[in-house]
Design a protein around this motif. Sequence first.
Motif, PDB file in Angstrom:
ATOM      1  N   THR A  75      27.902 -21.592  -8.836  1.00 40.00           N
ATOM      2  CA  THR A  75      28.580 -20.663  -9.877  1.00 40.00           C
ATOM      3  C   THR A  75      30.225 -20.370  -9.526  1.00 40.00           C
ATOM      4  OG1 THR A  75      28.031 -18.524  -8.727  1.00 40.00           O
ATOM      5  CG2 THR A  75      26.575 -19.612 -10.179  1.00 40.00           C
ATOM      6  N   GLY A 100      35.282 -18.890 -13.263  1.00 39.93           N
ATOM      7  CA  GLY A 100      33.843 -18.945 -13.268  1.00 39.93           C
ATOM      8  C   GLY A 100      33.461 -20.275 -13.285  1.00 39.93           C
ATOM      9  N   GLU A 149      31.183 -17.766  -7.871  1.00 46.69           N
ATOM     10  CA  GLU A 149      31.405 -16.408  -7.701  1.00 46.69           C
ATOM     11  C   GLU A 149      31.356 -16.093  -6.109  1.00 46.69           C
ATOM     12  OE1 GLU A 149      27.504 -14.520  -8.840  1.00 46.69           O
ATOM     13  OE2 GLU A 149      27.889 -14.820 -10.789  1.00 46.69           O
TER      14      GLU A 149
END
Length: 354
Positions: free
Chosen positions: A144, A84, A146
């Motif tokens: 992030t 993450g 992601e």
Amino acid sequence: MENLDLVVLRALRDWRTAGRHALLATVVRTWGSSPRPVGSIMALADSGAVMGSVSGGCIEDDLIHQYSELYRSVAGGKLPDWHGAAPQRVKYGITADEAHRFGLPCGGTLELVLEFDPEAALLDALLTRLETGTLVSRRTDLNTGEVELIVVNGPSAFHLDDNTLVNTFGPQYRMLIIGAGQLSEYLATMALFNGFAVTVCDPRQEYAGNWSVSQATLSTGMPDDMVLSFKPDRRTCVVALTHDPKLDDLALLEALDSEAFYVGAIGSRKNNQARHQRLKQHFGKTDAQLARLRGPIGLYIGSKTPPEIAVSIMAEILAVKNGIALPSSMQVAVAKDGLAITPNDPENLACERS
């Protein structure tokens, strides 16, 4: 040999599935000369194991050193949990000294995005789709970390901005060769080393029975049926090498109606002209359709032997695959127009065959 991206992603998936820390490095920008193009990827495990490449080797060495130092610097030898964490952007070769230190070509500079501990489940999902022939864009949020996987219908340009990295991965490029002769064996071997999945079709038992390239799939069906079942797409090339119109023409008729990025047939300029006439008069192909048919195939390099001719053909296929506009002087047919063909001249006859 398998597509390098698949090899890299599979190694990364396996490391992460086993609970090992690893990073994914992607070349996102280059300036000047650069050893590897934008979109190239490399995986690096916490042990220092590397799969893939982002340079000629020196940048990999630097990444291994830095990553290993970080591993050793953590008390107890346990790395922090990077899952993450935001990806990092690093540059190499900004100065002449750095270019020399990292083995970059003169003036070469590249930028990498490093993604730490990519999620194993998403890597597995990406590989599953790629292994079933799906084209997938992998979208990474640079703020992030992601990741989102997006199925796409066609090749998509590499994309990078301040917030997003999008790298599109596809199934292996494929090559369908009509004819299982000696030239086909050399071309198939070169294509395999360049990451193509190779299928060879030849219904003639005297040729198919002697095929020796084990990594290429061999079919003894009829060429037109093979092309139809092969379903050539924009990552497929079809090369006819039998010199037999009864076989080559069948394959070419179907290939010209497909999305194959390259369709070509071996033969002299005279034979190529005759082929065009046959396909127009007897099979109704238009000039626009026949404009896609390459022949004589290969680049003009004075080819004399089957392996040399295979090199010239493979070079042309790779140039077309990579979107390189070749000068007309490199095309066999055009180059031959500037030469006086002397009967029984081995060099000219060999080039003419290619």
